[in-house]
Scaffold this motif. Structure first.
Motif, PDB file in Angstrom:
ATOM      1  N   UNK A  65      30.711  50.739  56.238  1.00 13.02           N
ATOM      2  CA  UNK A  65      30.193  49.744  57.175  1.00 13.02           C
ATOM      3  C   UNK A  65      29.116  48.852  56.561  1.00 13.02           C
ATOM      4  N   UNK A  66      28.277  49.411  55.718  1.00 16.99           N
ATOM      5  CA  UNK A  66      27.160  48.657  55.179  1.00 16.99           C
ATOM      6  C   UNK A  66      27.450  47.985  53.851  1.00 16.99           C
ATOM      7  N   UNK A  67      28.140  48.700  52.958  1.00 15.87           N
ATOM      8  CA  UNK A  67      28.399  48.161  51.621  1.00 15.87           C
ATOM      9  C   UNK A  67      29.847  47.705  51.442  1.00 15.87           C
ATOM     10  N   UNK A  68      30.690  47.943  52.425  1.00 15.59           N
ATOM     11  CA  UNK A  68      32.030  47.332  52.492  1.00 15.59           C
ATOM     12  C   UNK A  68      32.919  47.646  51.296  1.00 15.59           C
ATOM     13  N   UNK A  69      32.849  48.864  50.787  1.00 15.49           N
ATOM     14  CA  UNK A  69      33.656  49.198  49.610  1.00 15.49           C
ATOM     15  C   UNK A  69      35.165  49.039  49.842  1.00 15.49           C
ATOM     16  N   UNK A  70      35.739  49.626  50.914  1.00 19.81           N
ATOM     17  CA  UNK A  70      37.187  49.465  51.089  1.00 19.81           C
ATOM     18  C   UNK A  70      37.614  48.007  51.256  1.00 19.81           C
ATOM     19  N   UNK A  71      36.872  47.252  52.070  1.00 21.35           N
ATOM     20  CA  UNK A  71      37.237  45.856  52.285  1.00 21.35           C
ATOM     21  C   UNK A  71      37.112  45.048  50.998  1.00 21.35           C
ATOM     22  N   UNK A  72      36.063  45.310  50.230  1.00 20.02           N
ATOM     23  CA  UNK A  72      35.889  44.601  48.962  1.00 20.02           C
ATOM     24  C   UNK A  72      37.021  44.928  48.005  1.00 20.02           C
ATOM     25  N   UNK A  73      37.383  46.217  47.905  1.00 22.60           N
ATOM     26  CA  UNK A  73      38.482  46.617  47.021  1.00 22.60           C
ATOM     27  C   UNK A  73      39.791  45.985  47.468  1.00 22.60           C
ATOM     28  N   UNK A  74      40.008  45.940  48.779  1.00 23.37           N
ATOM     29  CA  UNK A  74      41.227  45.331  49.315  1.00 23.37           C
ATOM     30  C   UNK A  74      41.310  43.853  48.941  1.00 23.37           C
ATOM     31  N   UNK A  75      40.226  43.108  49.186  1.00 22.30           N
ATOM     32  CA  UNK A  75      40.226  41.662  48.928  1.00 22.30           C
ATOM     33  C   UNK A  75      40.323  41.364  47.433  1.00 22.30           C
ATOM     34  N   UNK A  76      39.608  42.143  46.614  1.00 24.95           N
ATOM     35  CA  UNK A  76      39.638  41.887  45.171  1.00 24.95           C
ATOM     36  C   UNK A  76      41.027  42.157  44.593  1.00 24.95           C
ATOM     37  N   UNK A  77      41.671  43.228  45.065  1.00 23.76           N
ATOM     38  CA  UNK A  77      43.014  43.538  44.570  1.00 23.76           C
ATOM     39  C   UNK A  77      44.020  42.500  45.041  1.00 23.76           C
ATOM     40  N   UNK A  78      43.887  42.063  46.300  1.00 19.38           N
ATOM     41  CA  UNK A  78      44.808  41.060  46.834  1.00 19.38           C
ATOM     42  C   UNK A  78      44.669  39.736  46.093  1.00 19.38           C
ATOM     43  N   UNK A  80      28.253  44.529  44.079  1.00 22.43           N
ATOM     44  CA  UNK A  80      29.470  45.330  44.164  1.00 22.43           C
ATOM     45  C   UNK A  80      30.735  44.545  43.796  1.00 22.43           C
ATOM     46  N   UNK A  81      30.957  43.308  44.302  1.00 18.08           N
ATOM     47  CA  UNK A  81      32.188  42.614  43.912  1.00 18.08           C
ATOM     48  C   UNK A  81      32.338  42.419  42.403  1.00 18.08           C
ATOM     49  N   UNK A  82      31.334  41.868  41.676  1.00 18.52           N
ATOM     50  CA  UNK A  82      31.523  41.757  40.226  1.00 18.52           C
ATOM     51  C   UNK A  82      31.594  43.117  39.542  1.00 18.52           C
ATOM     52  N   UNK A  83      30.895  44.111  40.086  1.00 16.86           N
ATOM     53  CA  UNK A  83      30.967  45.454  39.515  1.00 16.86           C
ATOM     54  C   UNK A  83      32.389  45.993  39.576  1.00 16.86           C
ATOM     55  N   UNK A  84      33.066  45.788  40.710  1.00 10.25           N
ATOM     56  CA  UNK A  84      34.406  46.347  40.864  1.00 10.25           C
ATOM     57  C   UNK A  84      35.428  45.637  39.976  1.00 10.25           C
TER      58      UNK A  84
END
Length: 369
Positions: A167-180, A356-360
């Motif tokens: 909810x706070x750091x949005x890991x699943x959503x970030x991973x989803x968007x970056x992969x897409x 987090x986004x550039x890290x992933x």
């Protein structure tokens, strides 16, 4: 009325405003030197300050999600609900619930992936911890039915909750968007808090006579992930990621276990275990154990094996900048180190959401399926 609800915060603000107004209104009537006058003034001041501090605390908690519920705040969240086994469960990981990602078509796992709420039992450490597992859409698609996926263990800081990572750091959503968007390869994320023996802060160490936290994270958890999901068993298949306390754990455990974790990320990590009332006596006077919990000393003692590290800090706002630079200088080839150094950013969720986004994307270039 949950701890993070808008209604609770609004009531606290209203109470603070009303008590402040009452203090101004009744102060002239309580200006005497009688016991009742003194007691009245003290009661109004204490009640007003309590309401104001409560409002500030609730606002900060709502922003940073330190605690997810009243039970979590008061240290009462120690038991799990009834465990319901699903098809993805194993002897080490029990699936308690399933959640969808809030994206179009997210109700179908092959479109939106799936978040599993799990209970993880450590065979060697005898520790059981709740957590969440993010499975990307590709995990459920027929063309990838036999494919392995890279996995990353993600830890919050102390005393955070695993929900903070969703909810706070949005890991699943970030991973989803970056992969897409084609910026990173699909990855399994196993999200937990480092507090496996609440409310004690064990700092991811094996405490003599106490919780064997390093054993849980470094041995039990990778084994559970690999036996339950389609994840390879080489160091290049597994990453360890964390912020604050979680970042400290990630760097330290990767330094100690390079055959298990080929990649480690420390977002705003610190580099030495604290000694305070939340930790208690972690080392029982054992100097070797204390040195082993020092990230910089662990890095110095590590035999370089090709581990990839990423560390973050800020020129202004982060207290770890000096030690982060020491860590960068201490990495010896063939190990590799990268960094994100912001111009300004405090030790908070807003800073980590910028990293987090550039890290992933970086992480995706280091871990393999």
């Amino acid at each position: 009325m949950g701890l993070t609800s808008n209604l609770v915060l609004a009531l606290a603000i209203i109470a603070g405003v009303l008590l402040f107004a009452a203090t101004v209104w009744f102060w002239p009537r309580l200006s005497g030197r009688t016991f009742r006058a003194y007691a009245g003034r003290i009661a109004l001041l204490l009640a007003t300050q309590l309401a104001l501090f409560s409002a500030v605390g609730l606002a900060a908690n709502k922003s940073f999600l330190f605690y997810g519920s009243w039970a979590d705040l008061f240290g009462q969240e120690t038991t799990m609900g009834k465990v319901v086994d699903h098809s993805m469960s194993s002897k080490d990981i029990k699936v308690v619930d399933k959640q969808k990602l809030d994206v179009p078509g997210g109700g179908r796992p092959a479109v939106g992936g799936q978040i599993l709420k799990v209970s993880i039992a450590g065979e060697k450490s005898k520790i059981t911890s709740p957590g969440y597992v993010w499975l990307p859409p590709e995990y459920f698609q027929p063309q990838h039915a036999k494919a392995n996926f890279p996995a990353g263990i993600v830890l919050t800081g102390y005393p955070g909750t695993a929900e903070n990572l969703i909810k706070g750091l949005n890991y699943p959503m970030t991973a989803f968007k970056q992969a897409k968007a084609g910026k990173m390869k699909p990855m399994i994320l196993v999200m937990l808090r480092p507090t496996v023996a609440p409310p004690r802060d064990t700092e991811c160490v094996d405490i003599p006579g106490g919780p064997q936290t390093e054993t849980f994270f470094a041995q039990d958890l990778p084994q559970a992930i690999q036996s339950t999901f389609r994840v390879g068993k080489k160091a290049e298949n597994m990453a360890f990621i964390g912020n604050s306390t979680g970042g400290y754990c990630a760097l330290k455990i990767a330094a100690h276990h390079p055959k298990t974790f080929g990649t480690a990320v420390g977002l705003s990590a610190y580099y030495e275990a604290p000694n305070d009332p939340t930790t208690g006596d972690l080392f029982h006077g054992d100097a070797k154990l204390k040195d082993r919990a020092d990230v910089l000393k662990s890095l110095q003692a590590k035999t370089p094996t090709g581990t990839s590290f990423l560390v973050t800090s800020s020129e202004k706002g982060e207290p770890n900048l000096g030690d982060t630079r020491k860590f960068i200088k201490g990495v010896k080839g063939p190990d590799r180190v990268s960094s994100i150094i912001l111009d300004s950013g405090g030790h908070n969720f807003n800073t980590w959401r910028r990293e987090i986004p550039p890290m992933m994307v970086w992480l995706s270039s280091r871990v393999q399926a």
